[in-house]
Design an enzyme around this catalytic site. Structure first.
Site, short mmCIF file in Angstrom:
data_model
loop_
_atom_site.label_atom_id
_atom_site.label_comp_id
_atom_site.label_asym_id
_atom_site.label_seq_id
_atom_site.Cartn_x
_atom_site.Cartn_y
_atom_site.Cartn_z
N PRO A 172 58.11 29.31 -22.77
CA PRO A 172 57.82 28.34 -21.70
C PRO A 172 58.39 28.83 -20.39
O PRO A 172 59.53 29.31 -20.35
CB PRO A 172 58.55 27.08 -22.17
CG PRO A 172 59.60 27.54 -23.13
CD PRO A 172 59.08 28.80 -23.75
N GLU B 53 57.61 23.65 -19.05
CA GLU B 53 58.23 22.36 -19.37
C GLU B 53 57.66 21.26 -18.47
O GLU B 53 57.58 21.43 -17.25
CB GLU B 53 59.75 22.43 -19.15
CG GLU B 53 60.42 21.09 -19.44
CD GLU B 53 61.83 21.00 -18.88
OE1 GLU B 53 62.70 20.51 -19.58
OE2 GLU B 53 62.05 21.41 -17.72
N GLN C 227 55.58 21.87 -24.12
CA GLN C 227 57.04 21.71 -24.05
C GLN C 227 57.42 20.59 -23.11
O GLN C 227 56.88 20.47 -22.01
CB GLN C 227 57.74 22.99 -23.61
CG GLN C 227 59.23 22.87 -23.94
CD GLN C 227 60.13 23.79 -23.16
OE1 GLN C 227 60.02 23.91 -21.95
NE2 GLN C 227 61.05 24.45 -23.86
N CYS D 245 67.58 24.07 -20.92
CA CYS D 245 67.53 24.25 -19.47
C CYS D 245 68.88 23.91 -18.83
O CYS D 245 69.37 22.79 -18.97
CB CYS D 245 66.42 23.40 -18.85
SG CYS D 245 66.31 23.67 -17.07
N LYS E 113 63.85 24.14 -28.66
CA LYS E 113 64.35 25.42 -28.14
C LYS E 113 65.75 25.19 -27.61
O LYS E 113 65.94 24.34 -26.74
CB LYS E 113 63.41 25.92 -27.04
CG LYS E 113 63.85 27.21 -26.35
CD LYS E 113 62.69 27.78 -25.52
CE LYS E 113 63.10 28.99 -24.71
NZ LYS E 113 63.76 28.64 -23.45
N HIS F 219 67.35 30.82 -27.67
CA HIS F 219 67.53 31.73 -26.54
C HIS F 219 68.96 32.26 -26.66
O HIS F 219 69.92 31.48 -26.62
CB HIS F 219 67.31 30.96 -25.22
CG HIS F 219 67.61 31.75 -24.00
ND1 HIS F 219 67.71 31.20 -22.75
CD2 HIS F 219 67.85 33.08 -23.82
CE1 HIS F 219 67.99 32.13 -21.86
NE2 HIS F 219 68.08 33.29 -22.49
N ASN G 248 64.69 34.66 -28.96
CA ASN G 248 64.30 34.80 -27.55
C ASN G 248 65.43 35.44 -26.72
O ASN G 248 66.57 35.05 -26.83
CB ASN G 248 63.96 33.41 -26.99
CG ASN G 248 63.79 33.39 -25.48
OD1 ASN G 248 64.38 32.55 -24.80
ND2 ASN G 248 63.03 34.30 -24.94
N GLY G 249 65.02 36.42 -25.91
CA GLY G 249 65.96 37.03 -24.96
C GLY G 249 65.84 38.53 -24.89
O GLY G 249 65.95 39.22 -25.91
N ALA H 187 59.84 35.86 -22.29
CA ALA H 187 59.58 35.18 -21.01
C ALA H 187 59.37 36.21 -19.90
O ALA H 187 58.24 36.56 -19.56
CB ALA H 187 60.74 34.22 -20.68
N1 FMN Z 1 62.79 27.78 -20.69
C1 FMN Z 1 62.33 26.60 -21.15
O1 FMN Z 1 62.70 26.19 -22.25
N2 FMN Z 1 61.43 25.86 -20.42
C2 FMN Z 1 60.95 26.27 -19.21
O2 FMN Z 1 60.12 25.59 -18.60
C3 FMN Z 1 61.44 27.50 -18.69
N3 FMN Z 1 61.03 27.98 -17.47
C4 FMN Z 1 61.35 29.25 -17.10
C5 FMN Z 1 60.78 29.80 -15.94
C6 FMN Z 1 61.01 31.12 -15.60
C7 FMN Z 1 60.35 31.70 -14.37
C8 FMN Z 1 61.88 31.92 -16.40
C9 FMN Z 1 62.15 33.36 -16.06
C10 FMN Z 1 62.48 31.37 -17.53
C11 FMN Z 1 62.22 30.04 -17.90
N4 FMN Z 1 62.76 29.49 -19.06
C12 FMN Z 1 62.36 28.25 -19.50
C13 FMN Z 1 63.62 30.30 -19.95
C14 FMN Z 1 62.75 31.22 -20.82
O3 FMN Z 1 61.84 30.49 -21.63
C15 FMN Z 1 63.61 32.12 -21.72
O4 FMN Z 1 64.36 31.32 -22.59
C16 FMN Z 1 64.58 33.01 -20.92
O5 FMN Z 1 63.98 33.54 -19.75
C17 FMN Z 1 65.07 34.18 -21.79
O6 FMN Z 1 63.98 34.99 -22.20
P1 FMN Z 1 63.72 36.43 -21.51
O7 FMN Z 1 65.00 37.21 -21.64
O8 FMN Z 1 62.57 36.99 -22.32
O9 FMN Z 1 63.37 36.19 -20.08
#
Ligand code: FMN
Length: 301
Positions: A11, A36, A81, A110, A149, A177, A208-209, A229
């Site tokens: 998300p 979200e 979400q 979040c 999540k 995450h 995730n991460g 993400a």
């Molecule tokens: N996490 C959520 O659970 N809901 C969200 O709406 C949400 N919005 C995000 C928007 C952006 C631009 C980014 C970069 C991250 C957001 N996240 C959100 C967190 C990501 O889903 C993810 O958990 C986090 O970036 C770690 O993953 P990554 O290392 O692949 O970036």
């Protein structure tokens, strides 16, 4: 929903609207999360069939503001979400979309002050009774897959204890995450602490991460499947074994935005993230995107 070895689009607020989800799926994403959406906002919406686009739109009453747009093509892989701090409100919002999505996910990670002050997102991590109330209410009343999540807690033991309680409440899968609430995005994700959760649960765990290349999907060992993400935001072809150039992906994204009449703020935000990562917003292209007033302007850049 099937999770084994799936590749999951995470998300992302302002990014994960319909064109981006379809783009990710086009490159191979199996499960695609929407951005979200806060329950308060969702319950102010009416469901409209958009005959022109072939979409189902959730539009804020009295406005033309499309809060969530989906289409039948993604019905079996899209996850709605939600941000919530209240079981009844969460159910009311979820009931509106339940026929149109595969799963409903609750954001419990979040760290933004907007979420925390409303008792949502990471604020839920310290309220296991409320988590239980929200999950059991959704499970009892909906046929959808229900997931959540989370982020890591202070110690691995605490994370595992919370994860066990969430499993007991009845979720079908848990996304973890691998960062703690105060961690910054540049801090490395702790894949070993995600592995502790995987070892303790019998439901699917979505890791995730820090997945930035296709090969990283294989490197997070043990989890049922992997969610990405930023790696996808910068280049959605990460889901394909043969990565495309970011310029090609960017063009395809703009094409999808026009096709599905994406909100220009979301289109611009997503493009700015791509350009800032690979190039610079100070150069002509970046400046032109910033100045664009509508999607047609963006397409001319
Ligand atoms: N996490 C959520 O659970 N809901 C969200 O709406 C949400 N919005 C995000 C928007 C952006 C631009 C980014 C970069 C991250 C957001 N996240 C959100 C967190 C990501 O889903 C993810 O958990 C986090 O970036 C770690 O993953 P990554 O290392 O692949 O970036």
């Amino acid at each position: 929903m099937e999770y084994k070895n799936k590749h999951v689009l995470a998300p992302m607020v302002r990014v994960g609207t319909l064109p981006f989800r379809l783009l990710a799926a086009q490159y191979g994403a199996d499960i695609t999360y929407g951005e979200e959406i806060i329950d308060h906002k969702m319950i102010k919406c009416d469901r409209h069939i958009n005959e022109y686009l072939g979409t189902t739109d959730f539009v804020e009453r009295g406005t033309e503001n499309v809060v969530f747009r989906t289409c039948p093509e993604e019905r079996n892989r899209v996850v709605f979400q939600m941000g919530t701090s209240n079981a009844v409100r969460a159910l009311t919002a979820a009931q509106l979309v339940s026929k149109d999505v595969a799963a409903i996910d609750i954001n419990m990670g979040c760290p933004k002050s907007f979420s925390i002050s409303g008792g949502m997102g990471a604020a839920l991590l310290s309220k296991p009774e409320l988590i239980h109330d929200i999950i059991t209410t959704l499970k009892r009343n909906l046929d959808n897959t229900i997931t959540c999540k989370i982020r890591l807690l202070k110690s691995s033991e605490d994370t595992v204890e919370l994860a066990r309680r969430i499993e007991k409440a009845g979720v079908s899968a848990l996304a973890v995450h691998g960062r703690r609430v105060p961690d910054r995005p540049r801090d490395p994700a702790k894949w070993d602490e995600i592995a502790d959760v995987v070892a303790a649960l019998s439901i699917p765990v979505i890791a995730n991460g820090d997945v930035f290349e296709y090969e990283d999907f294989e490197r997070i060992k043990g989890a049922t499947c992997v969610m990405v993400a930023r790696g996808a935001l910068w280049n959605a072809s990460i889901f394909s074994p043969s990565k495309s150039s970011w310029e090609d992906v960017k063009r395809e994204y703009v094409r999808q935005c026009i096709l599905w009449d994406n909100d220009v703020k979301s289109t611009k935000h997503t493009l700015k993230e791509m350009i800032a990562h690979y190039s610079s917003l100070e150069l002509a292209e970046g400046k032109a995107v910033i100045k664009s007033a509508n999607t047609e302007n963006v397409a001319m850049v």
